[in-house]
Design a protein around this motif. Structure first.
Motif, mmCIF file in Angstrom:
data_model
loop_
_atom_site.group_PDB
_atom_site.id
_atom_site.type_symbol
_atom_site.label_atom_id
_atom_site.label_comp_id
_atom_site.label_asym_id
_atom_site.label_seq_id
_atom_site.Cartn_x
_atom_site.Cartn_y
_atom_site.Cartn_z
ATOM 1 N N PRO A 176 0.844 -1.046 0.015
ATOM 2 C CA PRO A 176 0.068 -0.160 -0.166
ATOM 3 C C PRO A 176 0.889 1.125 0.115
ATOM 4 C CG PRO A 176 -0.088 -0.951 2.211
ATOM 5 C CD PRO A 176 0.590 -1.921 1.289
ATOM 6 N N VAL A 177 1.803 1.313 0.797
ATOM 7 C CA VAL A 177 2.710 2.580 0.853
ATOM 8 C C VAL A 177 3.447 2.936 -0.668
ATOM 9 C CG1 VAL A 177 4.682 3.490 1.906
ATOM 10 C CG2 VAL A 177 3.150 2.094 3.393
ATOM 11 N N ALA A 178 3.928 1.817 -1.110
ATOM 12 C CA ALA A 178 4.658 2.183 -2.430
ATOM 13 C C ALA A 178 3.541 2.455 -3.514
ATOM 14 C CB ALA A 178 5.546 1.111 -2.746
ATOM 15 N N SER A 179 2.387 1.605 -3.571
ATOM 16 C CA SER A 179 1.292 2.270 -4.575
ATOM 17 C C SER A 179 0.923 3.505 -4.237
ATOM 18 C CB SER A 179 0.386 1.009 -4.491
ATOM 19 O OG SER A 179 0.849 -0.235 -4.680
ATOM 20 N N LEU A 180 0.590 3.857 -3.054
ATOM 21 C CA LEU A 180 0.076 5.046 -2.748
ATOM 22 C C LEU A 180 0.829 6.372 -3.122
ATOM 23 C CD1 LEU A 180 -2.713 6.735 -1.699
ATOM 24 C CD2 LEU A 180 -1.639 6.478 0.747
ATOM 25 N N LEU A 181 2.359 5.927 -2.631
ATOM 26 C CA LEU A 181 3.088 7.020 -3.196
ATOM 27 C C LEU A 181 3.253 7.217 -4.625
ATOM 28 C CD1 LEU A 181 6.055 6.414 -0.706
ATOM 29 C CD2 LEU A 181 4.587 8.156 -0.797
ATOM 30 N N THR A 182 3.072 6.078 -5.400
ATOM 31 C CA THR A 182 3.312 6.371 -6.908
ATOM 32 C C THR A 182 1.813 7.189 -7.497
ATOM 33 O OG1 THR A 182 4.359 4.434 -7.143
ATOM 34 C CG2 THR A 182 3.507 5.065 -9.078
ATOM 35 N N ALA A 183 0.920 6.547 -6.775
ATOM 36 C CA ALA A 183 -0.418 7.446 -7.075
ATOM 37 C C ALA A 183 -0.454 8.889 -7.083
ATOM 38 C CB ALA A 183 -1.605 6.597 -6.663
ATOM 39 N N CYS A 184 0.233 9.182 -5.761
ATOM 40 C CA CYS A 184 0.204 10.703 -5.439
ATOM 41 C C CYS A 184 1.007 11.339 -6.266
ATOM 42 C CB CYS A 184 0.877 10.754 -3.902
ATOM 43 S SG CYS A 184 -0.285 10.175 -2.589
ATOM 44 N N VAL A 185 2.259 10.871 -6.495
ATOM 45 C CA VAL A 185 3.136 11.559 -7.440
ATOM 46 C C VAL A 185 2.285 11.751 -8.877
ATOM 47 C CG1 VAL A 185 5.242 11.412 -8.839
ATOM 48 C CG2 VAL A 185 5.300 10.543 -6.504
ATOM 49 N N THR B 8 1.216 15.426 -10.223
ATOM 50 C CA THR B 8 1.756 15.761 -11.721
ATOM 51 C C THR B 8 0.657 16.347 -12.571
ATOM 52 O OG1 THR B 8 3.616 14.087 -11.363
ATOM 53 C CG2 THR B 8 3.071 15.183 -13.587
ATOM 54 N N LEU B 9 -0.449 15.361 -12.507
ATOM 55 C CA LEU B 9 -1.835 15.679 -13.405
ATOM 56 C C LEU B 9 -2.534 16.893 -12.908
ATOM 57 C CD1 LEU B 9 -3.355 12.066 -13.832
ATOM 58 C CD2 LEU B 9 -2.058 13.773 -15.751
ATOM 59 N N ALA B 10 -2.370 17.216 -11.653
ATOM 60 C CA ALA B 10 -3.113 18.327 -11.166
ATOM 61 C C ALA B 10 -2.640 19.475 -11.430
ATOM 62 C CB ALA B 10 -3.216 18.231 -9.491
ATOM 63 N N PHE C 176 4.856 13.101 -20.233
ATOM 64 C CA PHE C 176 5.900 12.336 -20.115
ATOM 65 C C PHE C 176 6.341 11.893 -18.977
ATOM 66 C CE2 PHE C 176 6.242 14.126 -24.665
ATOM 67 C CZ PHE C 176 6.578 12.823 -25.273
ATOM 68 N N ALA C 177 6.436 12.973 -17.931
ATOM 69 C CA ALA C 177 6.913 12.403 -16.680
ATOM 70 C C ALA C 177 6.004 11.278 -16.053
ATOM 71 C CB ALA C 177 6.717 13.625 -15.788
ATOM 72 N N VAL C 178 4.940 11.416 -16.148
ATOM 73 C CA VAL C 178 3.848 10.446 -15.727
ATOM 74 C C VAL C 178 4.114 9.063 -16.175
ATOM 75 C CG1 VAL C 178 1.607 9.568 -15.646
ATOM 76 C CG2 VAL C 178 1.964 11.899 -15.238
ATOM 77 N N VAL C 179 4.477 8.986 -17.946
ATOM 78 C CA VAL C 179 4.819 7.844 -18.277
ATOM 79 C C VAL C 179 6.129 7.391 -17.768
ATOM 80 C CG1 VAL C 179 5.379 6.896 -20.426
ATOM 81 C CG2 VAL C 179 3.342 8.443 -20.602
ATOM 82 N N PHE C 180 6.984 8.162 -17.505
ATOM 83 C CA PHE C 180 8.365 7.551 -16.864
ATOM 84 C C PHE C 180 8.068 7.311 -15.526
ATOM 85 C CE2 PHE C 180 10.215 11.066 -20.048
ATOM 86 C CZ PHE C 180 10.570 9.785 -21.221
ATOM 87 N N ILE C 181 7.357 7.825 -14.844
ATOM 88 C CA ILE C 181 7.079 7.314 -13.335
ATOM 89 C C ILE C 181 6.348 5.832 -13.187
ATOM 90 C CG2 ILE C 181 5.707 8.187 -11.396
ATOM 91 C CD1 ILE C 181 6.037 10.916 -11.843
ATOM 92 N N VAL C 182 5.296 5.688 -14.237
ATOM 93 C CA VAL C 182 4.911 4.542 -14.186
ATOM 94 C C VAL C 182 5.764 3.486 -14.793
ATOM 95 C CG1 VAL C 182 2.922 3.287 -15.100
ATOM 96 C CG2 VAL C 182 2.667 5.626 -14.309
ATOM 97 N N GLY C 183 6.499 3.830 -15.957
ATOM 98 C CA GLY C 183 7.399 2.873 -16.634
ATOM 99 C C GLY C 183 8.396 2.451 -15.609
ATOM 100 N N GLY D 78 -5.933 5.629 -10.180
ATOM 101 C CA GLY D 78 -5.664 6.408 -8.843
ATOM 102 C C GLY D 78 -4.921 7.651 -9.042
ATOM 103 N N GLY D 79 -4.064 7.726 -9.753
ATOM 104 C CA GLY D 79 -3.371 9.076 -9.950
ATOM 105 C C GLY D 79 -4.584 10.127 -10.386
ATOM 106 N N GLY D 80 -5.362 9.775 -11.349
ATOM 107 C CA GLY D 80 -6.300 10.698 -11.831
ATOM 108 C C GLY D 80 -7.468 11.021 -10.675
ATOM 109 N N LEU D 81 -7.791 9.883 -9.757
ATOM 110 C CA LEU D 81 -8.584 10.297 -8.869
ATOM 111 C C LEU D 81 -8.213 11.291 -7.813
ATOM 112 C CD1 LEU D 81 -10.492 6.759 -8.047
ATOM 113 C CD2 LEU D 81 -11.537 8.759 -9.009
ATOM 114 N N LEU D 82 -6.825 10.989 -7.503
ATOM 115 C CA LEU D 82 -6.159 11.852 -6.485
ATOM 116 C C LEU D 82 -6.083 13.359 -7.173
ATOM 117 C CD1 LEU D 82 -3.503 9.619 -5.195
ATOM 118 C CD2 LEU D 82 -5.202 10.511 -3.778
ATOM 119 N N ALA D 83 -5.758 13.390 -8.331
ATOM 120 C CA ALA D 83 -5.590 14.720 -9.067
ATOM 121 C C ALA D 83 -6.932 15.389 -8.901
ATOM 122 C CB ALA D 83 -5.188 14.496 -10.700
#
Length: 314
Positions: free
Chosen positions: A34-43, A47-49, A196-203, A244-249
């Motif tokens: 959960p911690v790693a997944s939540l941090l990635t979604a928050c980033v 970034t989207l917000a 591009f930053a989101v693509v690199f983060i997820v990648g 998750g990132g879209g929902l947080l944004a």
């Protein structure tokens, strides 16, 4: 032959079941970290917000500038030989035009009285021999006219024989439009860079997940698992990261708009404007979440395609 027909008939259902299973299993993997997944979604959400918030700001400024355009007035300074009766007739005829919303005639005496009241130089004005101020017709262009149409209107009115000079207080509005055009281009560039930053983060996140499951992937390939079967869970992981990132944004933007709504509405009211706060519409909310999902999937697909080929069973 009947057996082949049944297998063909149930193949789409079996494929749908596999996709549903991989979708749920990928969500379960994220839930177990959960911690790693939540941090990635928050980033991803932050970034989207950022471009989403800048776009809402531009939308708010566009709405304000559109209503501010209604307050733009032009002044027609009449020649000295135009008397009050002729000036009133000219103002009445101009008010009947479709490209003019309204007019007001100010005689020389009224102009002098207003200047005396507002300037504070009453004694100096009384000492003057005559009235140096001309009669003025103030007019408001139709709100249907754009900036070029308003400029053409004022130029045409300035060529009339009764008019000595025509002035339009629209320079500030043109500067505002120019700034908004630059800001729109800047927001577009920022959105592309952050995409591009989101693509690199997820990648990068999916790459780490592939490395952690390297032996498992090698065994699956050794047992004859097709590439699509191996790739699918990672693609769905990218889907969940983006979702998750879209929902947080969306949540971050909603909180920011809620916090700013009061001050913005008070600021707008000070300028006599009734434009409310620009909130996220259903279409904009859906677009924000869909953008997160698409970027998450692209980041995952890009990484999976590059790294799965390098893993071969020994």
């Amino acid at each position: 032959m009947a057996r082949n027909h049944r297998e063909t008939q149930f193949a789409p259902a079996r494929l749908a079941q596999q996709h549903a299973r991989d979708l749920i299993e990928s969500l379960g993997r994220l839930y177990r970290t959960p911690v790693a997944s939540l941090l990635t979604a928050c980033v991803i959400g932050i970034t989207l917000a950022l471009p989403g918030g800048l776009r809402l700001l531009l939308t708010q400024l566009d709405a304000l500038s559109y209503q501010w355009q209604d307050t733009v007035q032009a002044s027609l300074f009449l020649n000295g030989d135009v008397d009050a009766e002729r000036g009133q007739a000219l103002a009445a005829s101009l008010a009947e035009r479709e490209d003019i919303a309204g007019t007001r005639f100010i005689s020389r005496e009224e102009a002098l009285a207003e200047f005396r009241q507002l300037s504070g130089f009453g004694e100096a004005i009384d000492a003057m021999a005559g009235n140096p101020l001309p009669a003025v017709i103030t007019l408001q262009p139709s709100p249907d006219l754009d900036a070029d149409g308003v400029s053409a209107l004022i130029e045409a009115l300035g060529e009339r024989p009764e008019v000595d000079q025509a002035r339009l207080d629209q320079a500030w509005l043109k500067r505002l439009y120019a700034v908004l055009d630059v800001a729109r281009r800047a927001v577009g560039l920022i959105a592309v860079l952050l995409a591009f930053a989101v693509v690199f983060i997820v990648g990068n996140t999916i790459r780490l997940d592939i490395e952690n499951r390297r032996e498992e992937i090698a065994i699956m390939k050794l047992l004859g698992a097709p590439d699509g079967f191996v790739r699918r869970p990672f693609l769905y992981s990218g889907f969940w990261y983006g979702f998750g990132g879209g929902l947080l944004a969306w949540l971050l933007l909603s909180i920011c708009l809620l916090a700013l709504s009061g001050p913005v509405e008070r600021l707008v009211s000070l300028y006599g404007n009734d434009a409310g706060m620009a909130w996220l519409s259903w279409r904009e909310s859906g677009f924000l979440i869909a953008s997160g999902v698409l970027l998450g999937w692209l980041g995952s697909a890009w990484t999976v395609g590059r790294h799965l080929r390098a893993i071969e069973p020994r």
